[in-house]
Scaffold this motif. Structure first.
Motif, short mmCIF file in Angstrom:
data_model
loop_
_atom_site.label_atom_id
_atom_site.label_comp_id
_atom_site.label_asym_id
_atom_site.label_seq_id
_atom_site.Cartn_x
_atom_site.Cartn_y
_atom_site.Cartn_z
N PRO A 75 0.82 -1.22 0.00
CA PRO A 75 0.00 0.00 0.00
C PRO A 75 0.85 1.26 0.00
O PRO A 75 1.00 1.94 1.01
CB PRO A 75 -0.83 -0.13 1.28
CG PRO A 75 -0.01 -1.00 2.18
CD PRO A 75 0.80 -1.91 1.29
N SER A 76 1.40 1.56 -1.16
CA SER A 76 2.36 2.66 -1.25
C SER A 76 1.66 4.02 -1.33
O SER A 76 2.31 5.04 -1.21
CB SER A 76 3.23 2.47 -2.49
OG SER A 76 2.40 2.38 -3.62
N GLY A 77 0.38 4.04 -1.60
CA GLY A 77 -0.31 5.32 -1.69
C GLY A 77 -1.38 5.28 -2.76
O GLY A 77 -2.55 5.06 -2.48
N HIS A 78 -0.93 5.43 -4.01
CA HIS A 78 -1.88 5.46 -5.11
C HIS A 78 -1.48 4.42 -6.14
O HIS A 78 -0.33 4.36 -6.55
CB HIS A 78 -1.91 6.84 -5.77
CG HIS A 78 -2.33 7.93 -4.84
ND1 HIS A 78 -3.52 8.58 -4.95
CD2 HIS A 78 -1.71 8.46 -3.74
CE1 HIS A 78 -3.64 9.47 -3.97
NE2 HIS A 78 -2.54 9.42 -3.24
N ALA A 79 -2.44 3.63 -6.57
CA ALA A 79 -2.17 2.67 -7.63
C ALA A 79 -2.22 3.40 -8.97
O ALA A 79 -3.05 4.28 -9.16
CB ALA A 79 -3.20 1.56 -7.61
N HIS A 80 -1.31 3.07 -9.88
CA HIS A 80 -1.42 3.63 -11.22
C HIS A 80 -1.80 2.52 -12.19
O HIS A 80 -1.94 1.37 -11.81
CB HIS A 80 -0.15 4.39 -11.64
CG HIS A 80 1.12 3.57 -11.66
ND1 HIS A 80 1.29 2.48 -12.49
CD2 HIS A 80 2.27 3.70 -10.95
CE1 HIS A 80 2.50 1.99 -12.30
NE2 HIS A 80 3.12 2.70 -11.36
N ALA A 140 -6.99 2.33 2.38
CA ALA A 140 -8.35 2.81 2.11
C ALA A 140 -8.43 3.44 0.72
O ALA A 140 -9.36 3.17 -0.05
CB ALA A 140 -8.77 3.82 3.18
N HIS A 141 -7.41 4.24 0.39
CA HIS A 141 -7.44 4.90 -0.92
C HIS A 141 -7.35 3.89 -2.05
O HIS A 141 -8.12 3.92 -3.01
CB HIS A 141 -6.31 5.91 -1.04
CG HIS A 141 -6.29 6.61 -2.36
ND1 HIS A 141 -7.07 7.70 -2.63
CD2 HIS A 141 -5.63 6.32 -3.52
CE1 HIS A 141 -6.90 8.08 -3.89
NE2 HIS A 141 -6.01 7.26 -4.46
N MET A 142 -6.38 2.95 -1.91
CA MET A 142 -6.17 2.01 -3.01
C MET A 142 -7.32 1.03 -3.14
O MET A 142 -7.68 0.62 -4.25
CB MET A 142 -4.84 1.28 -2.81
CG MET A 142 -3.65 2.22 -3.03
SD MET A 142 -2.07 1.51 -2.55
CE MET A 142 -1.79 0.31 -3.83
N LYS A 143 -7.91 0.68 -2.03
CA LYS A 143 -9.08 -0.20 -2.11
C LYS A 143 -10.20 0.48 -2.90
O LYS A 143 -10.85 -0.15 -3.74
CB LYS A 143 -9.56 -0.56 -0.69
CG LYS A 143 -10.69 -1.55 -0.67
CD LYS A 143 -11.05 -1.97 0.74
CE LYS A 143 -12.22 -2.94 0.75
NZ LYS A 143 -12.59 -3.35 2.11
#
Length: 852
Positions: A43-48, A105-108
């Motif tokens: 979970p690094s932050g944002h998935a691209h 939470a963001h990436m999910k």
RNA sequence: GCCGAGGUGGCGAAACUGGCAGACGCACAGGACUUAAAAUCCUGUGGUCCUAUGGACCGUGCGGGUUCGAUCCCCGCCCUCGGCACCA
């Protein structure tokens, strides 16, 4: 007819899937299962869009298998421990867990907006105590079996940050964060004895026939099995009666041992310090050794430093020739491989040769090649490079005259009977150091007691939870070591004061068995119920990046074997089939935050919808190949979906909403039959492309062809969507045959699109009047009779060059085909004046006329 | 150096077991619709050449070979990517 509105329909169906929990599954004995797994995410932050390509491929397979009647397990989770979280905490004066949970939470949310069919009820994060408790449980099991053990080893120490760094965090010899030069430092470290399974891991590779060759080769190299012999060279000790000293060397070429003219020790070899003590000028000796030892570690390992050495002044006896040979210390001999000492055979090893020439050491030829253009015998004095090839042994005493073929094995046994050595197998694979002097990982469940030594934490005291920490400074030792309430405890054996282990585990431990935990994710009494795992495993299809070809995939195989030895599982290999997906590039470079070339899936979903993004990433390149991102390509996929939308919504009023006309009872015209044929041929192609080939890109191509065909068909029948306004006008008076074949084609299209574009398919499936979601619908079946071409076009060649195409009946005989071909004007033109020597007829496929 | 994968139009690619090279898409061009544009729909699109609604030749990194026939198999070479690399 309303416009295609992906935002609306995607939200509608995602909500419905979640509410109805359609992707949650239970074991159903007797029903075929399919475990489709994608590598869980850090979970690094944002998935691209590069990250999510993996998930889309997995989702297409999972959804397709579901429609084909399999009970599909398709879980997801988070590889949530690790350094970036701790570093973020240091930077923001926060806690790693806060950063981690926010990112999850963001990436999910990002993944959910893509409509991926995960069984979210099994979601796990490795930083949950309910998960890492079982890391600790497994560690204790390994400790009991002596698979987990502790010993001193050298680690990377950053003097600037006063902490240990992982190898990956050392950039060109310096600390990645502060730039200080990293020093080697000896520390007590925990290891897992993976080398005990080296042969099992190597042998298992032979059974992985659904893994890419590339990965298997990498694993083989990594394990690095090497058959050879251990041989003892006795050091001259001078005085009679003095205690003898032996140097043991490892060699794969014991067949060349009679050409061993000196012995080399690694600077770190245990005998070196003793030789230094006994040297006439101990200080000078030691100074030279220190020089070697202080040479950059990675440079020494990669061979970037020049090969150097010096004579210790000592000699040893070559046990095969009885000759006395000098003992040298050489900077390129690795202490951590083999015995840390080698015999040098300059005539037959290039490194030894260069070393011998540099220091004028003797070169003794003991192998003469038997084949080759020039049969001039090799001569030690004049040769310009070592000869490592096969040949016949010379100057080798009783072994002279033997072929090198089999000689090494024979001579290793001879060494054994002489009592000077034995056959031995060495591995490049090392035991796995799992100690990390960090906070954000699984605490190692060991208590150090001055009287009782290392004591395992009792099982009933698990988990050893990470203690609360107010502020992460990044200074000092392991963060856990700075927390007295954590460190100070009592010995489980003698109840006296004791200290907890403050190292945490490498995060690769977490990822080595998470796929078992998914099978029974909320078990509170054991890591998993063996019966439940037995139903779901092994993983049928595993998809992930090739960057995990070695570490993760070897560690998981290792854990699998340990679990089997523990009686927890029954299979030998965890992953039956492996697919390594290609990376997504933009402007020719891998997407990364630092390069500023990342594409955010949410942005693309906002513009074109999740379905278009899913379709684009699966269509534009084969899954295992790199994908060069283009906005235009994504737009093309979106255009295709609008085309599907227009087609199906326009056809809806034409096809019967309630019941489909029975095709079996209808007399069909040629164009009706042609559309049916295309429909069933498409079923055959798409089905085969998806399973077992997983050629997602060509499956999409076939669906595009079907859509193109449908547009043509509608045009010919004055139907929507091409003749938009006429749709309503003629809609109700369309012939029943036309309605029937159209309905079949459109139903089929929507079904086969469902794995790729599930939201669009659900919506259209509903509009076509089908009750029950497309998810629960059955995958269409190809009727081979309908799919069969009733006319063929057979190419005719003259001398291998295409000259004509013959339309013939599909049951044409070879004789007729031959005669028709020869009668063809263009064939006659190209054979005029020449003798026809042969006519090749490939049944229903091809005619080739061969002239003299 | 060793091992592995690959090299096909302007671009991403396809060709499943040795049998029509370039499916499908992108881009581009022309046309239809429109007051116009966008969108949409249709057509064309590997190269060279010719006497041009047709036809010839060339063409899957390069050079050979096997075969009636090779993108596919064999031998030699070049290049790209990935892995390993002083492992004795």
């Amino acid at each position: 007819m309303s416009d295609y509105n992906p935002k609306f329909i995607e939200q509608k169906w995602q909500r419905r899937w979640t509410d109805q929990r359609v992707f949650e599954v239970r074991e159903e004995p007797g029903r075929p299962k399919y475990y489709c797994l994608v590598m869980f995410a850090y979970p690094s932050g944002h998935a691209h869009v590069g990250h999510v390509r993996n998930y889309m491929i997995g989702d297409v397979i999972a959804r397709m298998k579901r429609m084909r009647g399999f009970n599909v397990l398709h879980p997801f989770g988070w590889d949530a421990f690790g350094l970036p979280a701790e570093n973020a905490a240091i930077k923001h004066k926060s806690h790693p867990e806060i950063w981690t949970r926010e990112n999850i939470a963001h990436m999910k949310g990002q993944l959910q907006r893509l409509g991926i069919s995960y069984a979210w009820d099994r979601e796990l994060a490795t930083c949950d105590a309910s998960y890492y408790k079982w890391n600790q449980w497994l560690f204790l099991k390994m400790f009991e079996r002596d698979i987990a053990y502790r010993r001193r080893s050298t680690v990377n120490w950053c003097p600037g940050c006063s902490t240990v760094l992982a190898n990956e965090q050392v950039v060109e010899g310096g600390c990645w964060r502060c730039g200080s030069v990293v020093e080697p430092r000896d520390l007590e470290q925990w290891f897992l004895r993976i080398t005990q399974y080296a042969d099992a891991l190597l042998d298992g590779i032979g059974g992985l026939d659904e893994w890419p060759d590339k990965v298997l080769t990498m694993q083989r190299n990594w394990i690095g099995r090497s058959e050879g012999a251990r041989v003892r060279f006795s050091v001259d000790v001078g005085d009679e009666g003095a205690e003898s000293i032996d140097i043991e060397v490892f060699t794969t070429r014991i067949d060349t041992i009679c050409g061993a003219t000196f012995v080399m020790l690694a600077p770190e070899h245990p005998l070196v310090d003793r030789f230094a003590d006994e040297a006439s000028d101990a200080a000078a000796f030691l100074k030279r050794v220190q020089q070697f030892r202080s040479q950059d570690r990675t440079d020494r390992l990669t061979g970037a430093v020049e090969k150097e050495g010096f004579d210790t002044g000592r000699t040893a006896i070559n046990p095969f020739t009885g000759q006395s040979v000098p003992v040298w210390i050489a900077n390129f001999v690795l202490a951590e491989y083999g015995t840390g000492a080698v015999m040098a055979v300059p005539a037959h090893d290039q490194r030894d040769f260069e070393f011998a020439r540099k220091y004028q050491l003797p070169v003794e030829v003991v192998i003469q090649p038997e084949t080759g253009v020039e049969m001039i015998p090799l001569d030690g004095a004049s040769m310009e490079e070592a000869y490592a090839g096969p040949g016949r042994l010379v100057n080798s005493g009783e072994f002279t005259g033997r072929s090198t073929e089999g000689a090494a094995a024979f001579m290793a046994l001879a060494a054994e009977s002489k009592g000077v050595g034995r056959p031995e197998v060495q591995f490049r694979l090392k035991d796995w150091g799992i100690s990390r002097q960090r906070y954000w990982g699984t605490p190692i469940p060991i208590i150090h007691c001055d009287t009782c030594g290392q004591q395992p934490v009792p099982y009933e005291d698990l988990p050893v939870e990470l203690p609360a920490v107010d502020e992460f400074t990044g200074r000092g030792d392991s963060p856990l070591a700075q927390i007295p309430e954590f460190v100070n405890t009592s010995c489980p054996s003698c109840q006296g004061p004791a200290r907890r282990e403050t190292d945490t585990m490498d995060t690769f431990v977490d990822s080595s068995w998470y796929f078992y935990r998914y099978c029974d994710a909320d078990n509170e009494t054991q890591p998993f119920d063996p019966d439940r795992v037995d139903y779901w495993t092994p993983v049928d299809f595993y998809i992930g990046g090739v960057e995990h070809a070695i570490l993760h995939l070897i560690y998981s195989r290792f854990f699998c074997k340990v679990f089997k030895d523990l009686g927890q599982i029954s299979h030998d290999e965890p992953f039956t089939r492996l697919l390594t997906q290609g990376m997504v590039l933009r402007d020719g470079a891998v997407m990364s935050k630092s390069k500023g070339n990342v594409v955010d899936p949410d942005e693309m979903i906002g513009r074109y919808g999740a379905d278009a993004l899913r379709l684009y990433e699966t269509f534009v390149a084969p899954p295992e190949k790199e994908l060069e991102w283009t906005d235009a390509g994504l737009e093309g996929s979106y255009r295709f979906l609008t085309r599907v939308w227009r087609l199906v919504t326009a056809v809806c009023p034409v096809v019967d909403q309630v019941s489909r006309p029975d095709l079996a009872t209808l007399r069909l015209d040629d164009d009706h039959r042609a559309l049916r044929r295309k429909t069933h041929q498409s079923i055959r192609r798409v089905s085969a492309d998806l399973d077992p080939r997983v050629h997602l890109n060509t499956a999409v191509s076939a669906l595009m062809e079907l859509v193109n065909e449908l547009y043509l068909f509608c045009d010919q029948h004055n139907l929507a969507p091409r003749s938009v306004n006429r749709a309503e006008e003629f809609g109700t008076v369309v012939a029943v045959q036309t309605r029937a074949v159209l309905a079949e084609a459109v139903d089929t299209l929507v079904l086969m699109l469902a794995p790729f574009t599930p939201h669009l398919s659900e919506e259209l499936w509903e509009q076509l009047g089908h009750p029950g979601g497309v998810i629960t619908a059955d995958w269409p079946e190809c009727d081979p009779i309908v799919a069969k071409d009733d006319a063929l076009v057979v190419p005719v060649q003259v001398n291998g060059k295409l000259r004509a195409r013959l339309p013939v009946a599909s049951d044409v005989s070879d004789e007729d085909l031959r005669a028709t071909a020869l009668a063809e004007p263009s064939v006659q033109l190209h054979t005029k004046g020449k003798e026809i020597v042969r006519v090749v007829v490939v049944k229903r496929k091809l005619v080739n006329v061969v002239t003299a």
